[in-house]
Write a protein that holds these residues in place. Sequence first.
Motif, PDB file in Angstrom:
ATOM      1  N   LYS A 142     -18.746 -53.910   2.625  1.00 47.76           N
ATOM      2  CA  LYS A 142     -18.936 -54.885   3.695  1.00 47.76           C
ATOM      3  C   LYS A 142     -20.178 -55.705   3.389  1.00 47.76           C
ATOM      4  O   LYS A 142     -21.070 -55.264   2.662  1.00 47.76           O
ATOM      5  CB  LYS A 142     -19.112 -54.194   5.048  1.00 47.76           C
ATOM      6  CG  LYS A 142     -17.853 -53.542   5.601  1.00 47.76           C
ATOM      7  CD  LYS A 142     -18.096 -53.029   7.006  1.00 47.76           C
ATOM      8  CE  LYS A 142     -16.814 -52.448   7.603  1.00 47.76           C
ATOM      9  NZ  LYS A 142     -17.036 -51.958   8.992  1.00 47.76           N
ATOM     10  N   GLY A 143     -20.210 -56.890   3.958  1.00 44.78           N
ATOM     11  CA  GLY A 143     -21.398 -57.702   3.788  1.00 44.78           C
ATOM     12  C   GLY A 143     -22.563 -57.107   4.570  1.00 44.78           C
ATOM     13  O   GLY A 143     -22.395 -56.601   5.674  1.00 44.78           O
ATOM     14  N   VAL A 144     -23.747 -57.146   3.962  1.00 40.34           N
ATOM     15  CA  VAL A 144     -24.939 -56.611   4.618  1.00 40.34           C
ATOM     16  C   VAL A 144     -26.075 -57.615   4.472  1.00 40.34           C
ATOM     17  O   VAL A 144     -26.274 -58.204   3.407  1.00 40.34           O
ATOM     18  CB  VAL A 144     -25.375 -55.261   4.014  1.00 40.34           C
ATOM     19  CG1 VAL A 144     -26.539 -54.668   4.807  1.00 40.34           C
ATOM     20  CG2 VAL A 144     -24.210 -54.282   3.982  1.00 40.34           C
ATOM     21  N   GLU A 145     -26.828 -57.815   5.563  1.00 40.89           N
ATOM     22  CA  GLU A 145     -28.003 -58.664   5.537  1.00 40.89           C
ATOM     23  C   GLU A 145     -29.257 -57.805   5.652  1.00 40.89           C
ATOM     24  O   GLU A 145     -29.364 -56.977   6.564  1.00 40.89           O
ATOM     25  CB  GLU A 145     -27.986 -59.662   6.702  1.00 40.89           C
ATOM     26  CG  GLU A 145     -26.964 -60.769   6.562  1.00 40.89           C
ATOM     27  CD  GLU A 145     -27.048 -61.761   7.708  1.00 40.89           C
ATOM     28  OE1 GLU A 145     -26.436 -62.838   7.613  1.00 40.89           O
ATOM     29  OE2 GLU A 145     -27.722 -61.456   8.717  1.00 40.89           O
ATOM     30  N   VAL A 149     -17.129 -62.613   4.294  1.00 36.23           N
ATOM     31  CA  VAL A 149     -18.441 -63.068   3.832  1.00 36.23           C
ATOM     32  C   VAL A 149     -18.217 -63.933   2.597  1.00 36.23           C
ATOM     33  O   VAL A 149     -17.580 -63.503   1.633  1.00 36.23           O
ATOM     34  CB  VAL A 149     -19.354 -61.883   3.468  1.00 36.23           C
ATOM     35  CG1 VAL A 149     -20.705 -62.398   2.964  1.00 36.23           C
ATOM     36  CG2 VAL A 149     -19.552 -60.973   4.665  1.00 36.23           C
ATOM     37  N   ARG A 150     -18.739 -65.132   2.639  1.00 38.38           N
ATOM     38  CA  ARG A 150     -18.601 -66.032   1.502  1.00 38.38           C
ATOM     39  C   ARG A 150     -19.991 -66.456   1.041  1.00 38.38           C
ATOM     40  O   ARG A 150     -20.696 -67.179   1.749  1.00 38.38           O
ATOM     41  CB  ARG A 150     -17.757 -67.248   1.883  1.00 38.38           C
ATOM     42  CG  ARG A 150     -16.321 -66.889   2.268  1.00 38.38           C
ATOM     43  CD  ARG A 150     -15.520 -68.106   2.676  1.00 38.38           C
ATOM     44  NE  ARG A 150     -14.168 -67.746   3.075  1.00 38.38           N
ATOM     45  CZ  ARG A 150     -13.255 -68.610   3.541  1.00 38.38           C
ATOM     46  NH1 ARG A 150     -13.585 -69.898   3.642  1.00 38.38           N
ATOM     47  NH2 ARG A 150     -12.059 -68.193   3.886  1.00 38.38           N
ATOM     48  N   VAL A 189     -25.860 -59.336   0.757  1.00 32.64           N
ATOM     49  CA  VAL A 189     -25.166 -58.704  -0.370  1.00 32.64           C
ATOM     50  C   VAL A 189     -23.726 -58.437   0.028  1.00 32.64           C
ATOM     51  O   VAL A 189     -23.450 -57.904   1.109  1.00 32.64           O
ATOM     52  CB  VAL A 189     -25.850 -57.376  -0.765  1.00 32.64           C
ATOM     53  CG1 VAL A 189     -25.107 -56.704  -1.909  1.00 32.64           C
ATOM     54  CG2 VAL A 189     -27.305 -57.615  -1.147  1.00 32.64           C
ATOM     55  N   PHE A 190     -22.808 -58.838  -0.843  1.00 32.54           N
ATOM     56  CA  PHE A 190     -21.391 -58.550  -0.603  1.00 32.54           C
ATOM     57  C   PHE A 190     -20.666 -58.501  -1.942  1.00 32.54           C
ATOM     58  O   PHE A 190     -20.735 -59.451  -2.727  1.00 32.54           O
ATOM     59  CB  PHE A 190     -20.748 -59.613   0.292  1.00 32.54           C
ATOM     60  CG  PHE A 190     -19.289 -59.371   0.550  1.00 32.54           C
ATOM     61  CD1 PHE A 190     -18.874 -58.273   1.292  1.00 32.54           C
ATOM     62  CD2 PHE A 190     -18.327 -60.220   0.029  1.00 32.54           C
ATOM     63  CE1 PHE A 190     -17.525 -58.038   1.530  1.00 32.54           C
ATOM     64  CE2 PHE A 190     -16.979 -59.997   0.261  1.00 32.54           C
ATOM     65  CZ  PHE A 190     -16.579 -58.900   1.019  1.00 32.54           C
ATOM     66  N   ILE A 200     -31.755 -54.392   9.119  1.00 33.78           N
ATOM     67  CA  ILE A 200     -30.522 -54.352   8.339  1.00 33.78           C
ATOM     68  C   ILE A 200     -29.359 -54.636   9.272  1.00 33.78           C
ATOM     69  O   ILE A 200     -29.257 -54.039  10.351  1.00 33.78           O
ATOM     70  CB  ILE A 200     -30.314 -52.979   7.673  1.00 33.78           C
ATOM     71  CG1 ILE A 200     -31.486 -52.655   6.733  1.00 33.78           C
ATOM     72  CG2 ILE A 200     -28.999 -52.940   6.895  1.00 33.78           C
ATOM     73  CD1 ILE A 200     -31.417 -51.254   6.143  1.00 33.78           C
ATOM     74  N   HIS A 201     -28.481 -55.556   8.871  1.00 36.47           N
ATOM     75  CA  HIS A 201     -27.336 -55.917   9.703  1.00 36.47           C
ATOM     76  C   HIS A 201     -26.061 -55.907   8.870  1.00 36.47           C
ATOM     77  O   HIS A 201     -26.003 -56.532   7.817  1.00 36.47           O
ATOM     78  CB  HIS A 201     -27.522 -57.313  10.311  1.00 36.47           C
ATOM     79  CG  HIS A 201     -28.728 -57.444  11.176  1.00 36.47           C
ATOM     80  ND1 HIS A 201     -28.734 -57.113  12.512  1.00 36.47           N
ATOM     81  CD2 HIS A 201     -29.984 -57.863  10.887  1.00 36.47           C
ATOM     82  CE1 HIS A 201     -29.937 -57.321  13.011  1.00 36.47           C
ATOM     83  NE2 HIS A 201     -30.711 -57.777  12.049  1.00 36.47           N
TER      84      HIS A 201
END
Length: 234
Positions: free
Chosen positions: A29-32, A200-201, A72-73, A193-194
């Motif tokens: 999964k996308g993570v911020e 996610v692109r 990151v994805f 962290i989210h």
Amino acid sequence: MLKLSIWAFMVFVVPMQKSARVMAFTQPKGVEFRYKSSYPDVYDWSVIEDERVRNIIEQRIKEDCHLYTLTVFGDKSLFTKDPASIVKMPLEVDYINIYMDFDRLVKKSQIKYHDQLYLVSDSLITDEWNISDTLDTIQGRTCYKATLKQNDRVRAWFDPEIAVNSAPFGYTGLPGLVVRMELPFTYLELQSIHTIEGDVRLAAPEKGIKMDDASFKKMTGSNFKEFMKSHKKD
């Protein structure tokens, strides 16, 4: 008022030598990962003879706050400067976006320099670190200390429990999430962290004067050293 564009340190701390292919830790999964910068009290500003200039620098350092997000994805990552940053000390070399594609081994950095936007391309290959057994607890996380082999003034504390190869400012090669990073004139610390729900692109930046990495470093030169030399006491 004297322009306080003295912060060219990123020219000197960006890795000068790299090796071996970078291996990405694929994120399902996308993570911020959101970071906040601060300036360490490591420099003796009393060497600047002009008291007015010295006071301005010290005050702006206290007020300055740069915010960044590392997204990151899959096999891609994007390190972005947040527009909400409080910029009291304009960065001479100001990294706006750093895109990395671990599959195609491509790295593209969008950088402001002297009010001009540049698009700097480089091959994506791994940075080498000396990882010690020194442990520290940061934000409740057990972190290991690592020092960049090419520049021992670049240090990072990472949490191996979170597998992220991308690091702030385009660094790679650490086997875990960077929780704290120390560069010669700035500290960066993880704030939150989210997990991103849905698609996610991550796209590479496109705007800017195109240059390769070596040409950009040659152009920017040693502006910080020149500034300090011009204001240093005899």
